[in-house]
Design a protein around this motif. Structure first.
Motif, PDB file in Angstrom:
ATOM      1  N   ILE A 261      -5.191  -5.521  -2.932  1.00 57.34           N
ATOM      2  CA  ILE A 261      -4.910  -4.267  -3.642  1.00 57.34           C
ATOM      3  C   ILE A 261      -5.577  -4.254  -5.014  1.00 57.34           C
ATOM      4  O   ILE A 261      -6.208  -3.268  -5.420  1.00 57.34           O
ATOM      5  N   VAL A 262      -5.462  -5.356  -5.756  1.00 53.89           N
ATOM      6  CA  VAL A 262      -6.086  -5.442  -7.081  1.00 53.89           C
ATOM      7  C   VAL A 262      -7.604  -5.323  -6.963  1.00 53.89           C
ATOM      8  O   VAL A 262      -8.262  -4.684  -7.780  1.00 53.89           O
ATOM      9  N   GLY A 263      -8.165  -5.933  -5.909  1.00 53.59           N
ATOM     10  CA  GLY A 263      -9.602  -5.811  -5.681  1.00 53.59           C
ATOM     11  C   GLY A 263     -10.025  -4.373  -5.495  1.00 53.59           C
ATOM     12  O   GLY A 263     -11.060  -3.926  -6.018  1.00 53.59           O
TER      13      GLY A 263
ATOM     14  N   LYS B 181       6.562   2.357  -9.638  1.00 56.04           N
ATOM     15  CA  LYS B 181       6.240   1.439 -10.725  1.00 56.04           C
ATOM     16  C   LYS B 181       6.560   0.010 -10.301  1.00 56.04           C
ATOM     17  O   LYS B 181       7.579  -0.262  -9.699  1.00 56.04           O
ATOM     18  N   GLY B 182       5.650  -0.885 -10.649  1.00 61.45           N
ATOM     19  CA  GLY B 182       5.839  -2.279 -10.247  1.00 61.45           C
ATOM     20  C   GLY B 182       5.629  -2.485  -8.761  1.00 61.45           C
ATOM     21  O   GLY B 182       6.196  -3.413  -8.171  1.00 61.45           O
ATOM     22  N   ALA B 183       4.782  -1.646  -8.140  1.00 62.33           N
ATOM     23  CA  ALA B 183       4.590  -1.697  -6.686  1.00 62.33           C
ATOM     24  C   ALA B 183       4.081  -3.058  -6.226  1.00 62.33           C
ATOM     25  O   ALA B 183       4.523  -3.582  -5.198  1.00 62.33           O
ATOM     26  N   ILE B 184       3.150  -3.642  -6.970  1.00 66.61           N
ATOM     27  CA  ILE B 184       2.588  -4.932  -6.555  1.00 66.61           C
ATOM     28  C   ILE B 184       3.646  -6.022  -6.628  1.00 66.61           C
ATOM     29  O   ILE B 184       3.774  -6.854  -5.713  1.00 66.61           O
ATOM     30  N   LEU B 185       4.429  -6.023  -7.706  1.00 67.86           N
ATOM     31  CA  LEU B 185       5.507  -7.004  -7.838  1.00 67.86           C
ATOM     32  C   LEU B 185       6.534  -6.833  -6.725  1.00 67.86           C
ATOM     33  O   LEU B 185       6.947  -7.813  -6.086  1.00 67.86           O
ATOM     34  N   LEU B 186       6.950  -5.608  -6.473  1.00 69.69           N
ATOM     35  CA  LEU B 186       7.914  -5.344  -5.398  1.00 69.69           C
ATOM     36  C   LEU B 186       7.348  -5.742  -4.043  1.00 69.69           C
ATOM     37  O   LEU B 186       8.069  -6.270  -3.190  1.00 69.69           O
TER      38      LEU B 186
ATOM     39  N   ALA C 190       0.829  -1.207   0.000  1.00 73.13           N
ATOM     40  CA  ALA C 190       0.000   0.000   0.000  1.00 73.13           C
ATOM     41  C   ALA C 190       0.865   1.259   0.000  1.00 73.13           C
ATOM     42  O   ALA C 190       0.560   2.244  -0.693  1.00 73.13           O
ATOM     43  N   LEU C 191       1.954   1.244   0.771  1.00 75.06           N
ATOM     44  CA  LEU C 191       2.863   2.395   0.798  1.00 75.06           C
ATOM     45  C   LEU C 191       3.522   2.611  -0.560  1.00 75.06           C
ATOM     46  O   LEU C 191       3.651   3.750  -1.035  1.00 75.06           O
ATOM     47  N   LEU C 192       3.936   1.517  -1.206  1.00 74.04           N
ATOM     48  CA  LEU C 192       4.545   1.628  -2.529  1.00 74.04           C
ATOM     49  C   LEU C 192       3.539   2.170  -3.542  1.00 74.04           C
ATOM     50  O   LEU C 192       3.879   3.002  -4.393  1.00 74.04           O
ATOM     51  N   MET C 193       2.286   1.703  -3.439  1.00 73.29           N
ATOM     52  CA  MET C 193       1.232   2.188  -4.339  1.00 73.29           C
ATOM     53  C   MET C 193       0.981   3.674  -4.096  1.00 73.29           C
ATOM     54  O   MET C 193       0.822   4.454  -5.043  1.00 73.29           O
TER      55      MET C 193
END
Length: 459
Positions: free
Chosen positions: A378-380, A215-220, A207-210
């Motif tokens: 997060i995707v939801g 970029k690529g927050a979910i992957l990271l 969530a913090l990365l988002m």
């Protein structure tokens, strides 16, 4: 010079460097599916390595086809939502065999190809109102979130007596609360559980990365959470671990689909769901991404849009042959478009990276469910943003949309949500004297839905 001619780079005011950077950006934003999909589909009893192989190969080759045959900067991979639905209907020990579910996906792909070639697909997109299209996206988002909550053990569902909904605070030792609803006992997880603790940490990190727009927050987020899981004992690293190696080709699910089993009459509802959801999910993604890239004409159409739809439809059947759930266009393609991607070279770059990622199979095998659960949540949330485009002020639009959204997670069935939305939309429009607003095809869909629940109901 060859690439310029092949992808018409000058025509679209771009260059090789820009397109490659855009392709890498797209890959980074959607590479999470490489680790997420095996964790989701393994709940059906499928081998994680086999799913990883199918995910990488189907995403790579179908995305290459989109780039080379259509010259669109759009990437494809097994779609979120339908992979969760696949895992639900083919749940290990309680659902249909996963081979049968793959057969259902393949048949839906064939139907999709026929609908695309005959242009019935375009007619269906026009027939179904925007409110229902948006609510389907929201409902699937909530459906995915429920799956993420269960994988993270934030929510533990156990069978229980059918009683009125109550909330018994602190009624479970070590837990936070117990929510009793219908025939479920839903326990909210305990921080004493390493899985719950790791999932919570992963959710906070992602969530913090988002929030920072990384970029690529979910992957990271998945990678960081997996690393945090090592000291917690959730991420199991074998003694002879090698980070880079090809998957085990002896345990692949290529060609393992069961078409005969999928053709049983009781599974037509599953096939319908795969087809119906993919229909609108893909159309919205293709039109949205192509529009953002400036590839549509003034009337919102494009000569290449039909070819893009056909590649997408073929990708559904191809993905099933490889051993994965429905392959679809990814909205994350807009990340590459934002970096300047305008041609198929962007998609080709992304496709090549998916194929090269086959050597990451050992890393994919390490990813625990607690690391991918935050990504699902997060995707939801991202999918739920479509709710703001629904006109809830108009009851005939808002109520069918509401039913569509809530029935998907609460009944554990995407099909139930779609069915309720269609029937109540037609019913309310007719009862309020606004039947002329209902496309004639919606009436046929409503009749088919009612007939399905009367004559093909599961007992």
């Amino acid at each position: 010079m060859g690439l310029d001619k092949l992808f018409q780079l000058r025509r679209y005011n771009t260059d090789v460097r820009t397109e490659i950077i855009a392709g890498v950006t797209t890959f980074m934003t959607m590479a999470y599916i490489l680790f997420l999909n095996p964790n989701i589909l393994s709940a059906t009893g499928m081998d994680k390595n086999a799913v990883f192989f199918a995910t990488a190969v189907s995403a790579g080759l179908v995305t290459l086809a989109m780039g080379l045959l259509v010259n669109y900067p759009i990437a494809l991979a097994p779609g979120m939502g339908l992979n969760a639905y696949f895992a639900t209907v083919a749940a290990q020990h309680v659902g249909m065999p996963w081979q049968v579910a793959l057969g259902a996906v393949f048949i839906s792909g064939v139907i999709f190809i026929i609908l695309t070639i005959s242009q019935v697909r375009q007619l269906l997109v026009v027939a179904v109102p925007d409110s229902l299209k948006r609510s389907i996206i929201v409902g699937i988002g909530l459906f995915i979130t429920m799956l993420g909550l269960k994988m993270s053990e934030f929510m533990v569902i156990k069978a229980g007596p059918a009683i009125p909904p109550t909330l018994d605070a602190l009624s479970r030792p070590g837990g936070i609360a117990t929510l009793r609803f219908f025939e479920w006992n839903i326990f909210l997880g305990s921080l004493a559980s390493p899985v719950t603790l790791l999932s919570l940490a992963g959710l906070a990190v992602t969530a913090l990365l988002m929030a920072k727009g990384v970029k690529g927050a979910i992957l990271l987020g998945i990678i960081i959470t997996t690393l945090l899981g090592i000291p917690l004992g959730v991420t199991q690293v074998p003694p002879d671990f090698r980070p880079f190696a090809l998957p085990d080709f002896n345990r692949l699910a290529v060609g393992s689909l069961d078409l005969a089993g999928a053709l049983h009459m009781g599974l037509w509802a599953v096939i319908f769901t795969f087809t119906f959801v993919e229909l609108f999910d893909t159309f919205g993604t293709l039109v949205g991404t192509a529009g953002k890239a400036g590839l549509l004409e003034e009337n919102g159409q494009s000569r290449r849009l039909g070819r893009a739809m056909l590649v997408d439809a073929c990708g559904v059947a191809f993905g099933a042959l490889m051993g994965t759930s429905t392959v679809t266009a990814y909205i994350e393609s807009t990340a590459g478009i934002a970096e300047g991607g305008r041609t198929g070279l962007t998609a080709v770059t992304t496709g090549v990276l998916f194929l090269l990622s086959l050597v990451l199979a050992p890393i994919a095998g390490l990813i625990p469910g607690a690391a991918t659960a935050p990504a699902l949540i997060i995707v939801g949330m991202l999918m739920a943003q479509a709710a703001r485009e629904i006109n809830f002020a108009d009851f005939t639009e808002g109520f069918p949309a509401f039913l569509t959204m809530i029935l998907m997670p609460f009944t554990g069935s995407i099909a139930n949500g779609i069915a309720a939305g269609i029937v109540f939309y037609v019913l309310l429009k007719a009862a309020s004297g606004r039947a002329r607003e209902v496309h004639w095809l919606m009436w046929i869909l409503a009749v088919l839905v009612v007939a399905r629940y009367i004559f093909l109901a599961e007992h």
